[in-house]
Design a protein around this motif. Structure first.
Motif, mmCIF file in Angstrom:
data_model
loop_
_atom_site.group_PDB
_atom_site.id
_atom_site.type_symbol
_atom_site.label_atom_id
_atom_site.label_comp_id
_atom_site.label_asym_id
_atom_site.label_seq_id
_atom_site.Cartn_x
_atom_site.Cartn_y
_atom_site.Cartn_z
ATOM 1 N N LYS A 1 0.853 -1.187 0.000
ATOM 2 C CA LYS A 1 0.000 0.000 0.000
ATOM 3 C C LYS A 1 0.890 1.238 0.000
ATOM 4 O O LYS A 1 2.080 1.166 0.331
ATOM 5 N N GLN B 1 -5.735 3.168 3.313
ATOM 6 C CA GLN B 1 -6.153 2.336 4.428
ATOM 7 C C GLN B 1 -6.147 0.868 3.988
ATOM 8 O O GLN B 1 -6.133 0.565 2.789
ATOM 9 N N VAL B 2 -6.146 -0.009 4.973
ATOM 10 C CA VAL B 2 -6.062 -1.429 4.659
ATOM 11 C C VAL B 2 -6.905 -2.216 5.661
ATOM 12 O O VAL B 2 -7.051 -1.811 6.819
ATOM 13 N N THR B 3 -7.467 -3.312 5.184
ATOM 14 C CA THR B 3 -8.221 -4.222 6.046
ATOM 15 C C THR B 3 -7.638 -5.616 5.926
ATOM 16 O O THR B 3 -7.465 -6.130 4.814
ATOM 17 N N SER C 1 -7.819 -9.703 7.283
ATOM 18 C CA SER C 1 -8.837 -10.634 7.757
ATOM 19 C C SER C 1 -8.223 -11.847 8.432
ATOM 20 O O SER C 1 -7.135 -12.298 8.063
ATOM 21 N N ARG D 1 -5.652 4.956 14.701
ATOM 22 C CA ARG D 1 -5.726 4.535 13.289
ATOM 23 C C ARG D 1 -5.872 3.010 13.177
ATOM 24 O O ARG D 1 -6.288 2.503 12.142
ATOM 25 N N SER E 1 -7.746 -0.238 14.233
ATOM 26 C CA SER E 1 -9.022 -0.657 14.799
ATOM 27 C C SER E 1 -9.317 -2.083 14.370
ATOM 28 O O SER E 1 -8.677 -2.620 13.463
ATOM 29 N N GLY E 2 -10.279 -2.673 15.011
ATOM 30 C CA GLY E 2 -10.633 -4.032 14.647
ATOM 31 C C GLY E 2 -12.059 -4.336 15.019
ATOM 32 O O GLY E 2 -12.759 -3.505 15.606
ATOM 33 N N GLU F 1 -11.467 -8.885 11.748
ATOM 34 C CA GLU F 1 -10.780 -8.002 10.814
ATOM 35 C C GLU F 1 -10.072 -6.917 11.603
ATOM 36 O O GLU F 1 -10.544 -6.506 12.679
ATOM 37 N N MET F 2 -8.949 -6.471 11.053
ATOM 38 C CA MET F 2 -8.351 -5.258 11.601
ATOM 39 C C MET F 2 -8.138 -4.273 10.460
ATOM 40 O O MET F 2 -7.932 -4.658 9.304
ATOM 41 N N ASN F 3 -8.260 -3.024 10.809
ATOM 42 C CA ASN F 3 -8.176 -1.956 9.827
ATOM 43 C C ASN F 3 -7.109 -0.953 10.272
ATOM 44 O O ASN F 3 -7.005 -0.634 11.467
ATOM 45 N N SER G 1 -5.985 2.854 9.113
ATOM 46 C CA SER G 1 -6.286 3.988 8.239
ATOM 47 C C SER G 1 -5.069 4.908 8.154
ATOM 48 O O SER G 1 -4.152 4.838 8.990
#
Lengths: 113, 116
Positions: A13, A18-20, A22, A63, A65-66, A75-77, A79
């Motif tokens: 990236k 941002q990225v997710t 799994s 930034r 989060s999950g 999932e974790m994100n 941003s």
């Protein structure tokens, strides 16, 4: 039994995106934890979920989060990606909290350019 | 605060010789200790844990660990090393600061190199 699976395995990236990520835990496991692994900081705890509730959070900025779904998948994100977010992100599942051992997935290698 | 130290960055041992990977811990209360191994480009594999009971804990792949409360140590051992044991080893302690949490605090890791 299938082990912990994580998708994707590799991700590239650019800064600001941002990225997710799994994670699917071992069948029957209700607790999922996330860790960040870097050469400089080693393994650091991000968060822990049990029964769709965040039970514990590590010392990371907002930034990160999950969430956890009713089937225990998580999932974790992240941003607004920064170069320093480049790391191996590991998910671990266990039957419950406390003294149960955690079983780790292969990780997602995130590279931020 | 709970912490774990692995004093050696790398341990070198000849195949067939016994190996020891050191770990010391600092906790307030009873420690819950774990050893994990990581092979290149892989996640961590659980080896063994100490919760209570016998100070000598036996785990996977012939590994064992000795819990020593007076020395606050939990060293990983194996009587006869294999080349395939070469990997990165992590000691971890469960953070008991939060009730019933599964949060693990890891040491920095020790690279084990077993030479034929």
């Amino acid at each position: 039994k299938a082990g912990v699976t994580q998708t994707p395995r590799y991700l590239i990236k650019t800064r600001g995106q941002q990225v997710t990520l799994s994670c699917s835990p071992i069948s029957g496991h209700r607790s999922v934890s996330w860790y960040q692994q870097t050469p400089g900081q080693g393994l650091q705890f991000l968060f822990e979920y049990f029964s769709e509730t965040q039970r514990n959070k590590g010392n990371f900025p907002g930034r990160f989060s999950g969430r956890q779904f009713s089937n225990s998948r998580s999932e974790m994100n992240v941003s607004t990606l920064e170069l320093g977010d480049s790391a191996l992100y590991l998910c671990a599942s266990s039957r419950g909290q406390g003294v149960h051992e955690q079983y780790f997935g292969p990780g997602t290698r995130l590279t931020v350019t | 605060a709970q912490s774990v130290a692995q004093p050696e960055d790398q341990v070198n041992v000849a195949e067939g010789n016994p190996l020891t990977v050191k770990c010391t811990y600092s906790v307030s209360g009873n420690p819950y200790l774990f050893w994990y191994v990581q092979y290149p480009n892989r996640g961590l594999q659980f080896l063994l844990k100490y919760i209570t009971g016998d100070n000598l804990v036996k785990g996977s792949y012939g590994f064992e660990a000795e819990f020593n409360k007076s020395q606050t140590s939990f060293h990983l051992k194996k009587p006869s090393a294999l080349v395939s044991d070469s990997a990165l080893y992590f000691c971890a302690v469960r953070d008991i600061g939060s009730s019933n949490t599964g949060k693990l605090i890891f040491g920095q890791g020790t690279t084990l190199q077993v030479k034929p």
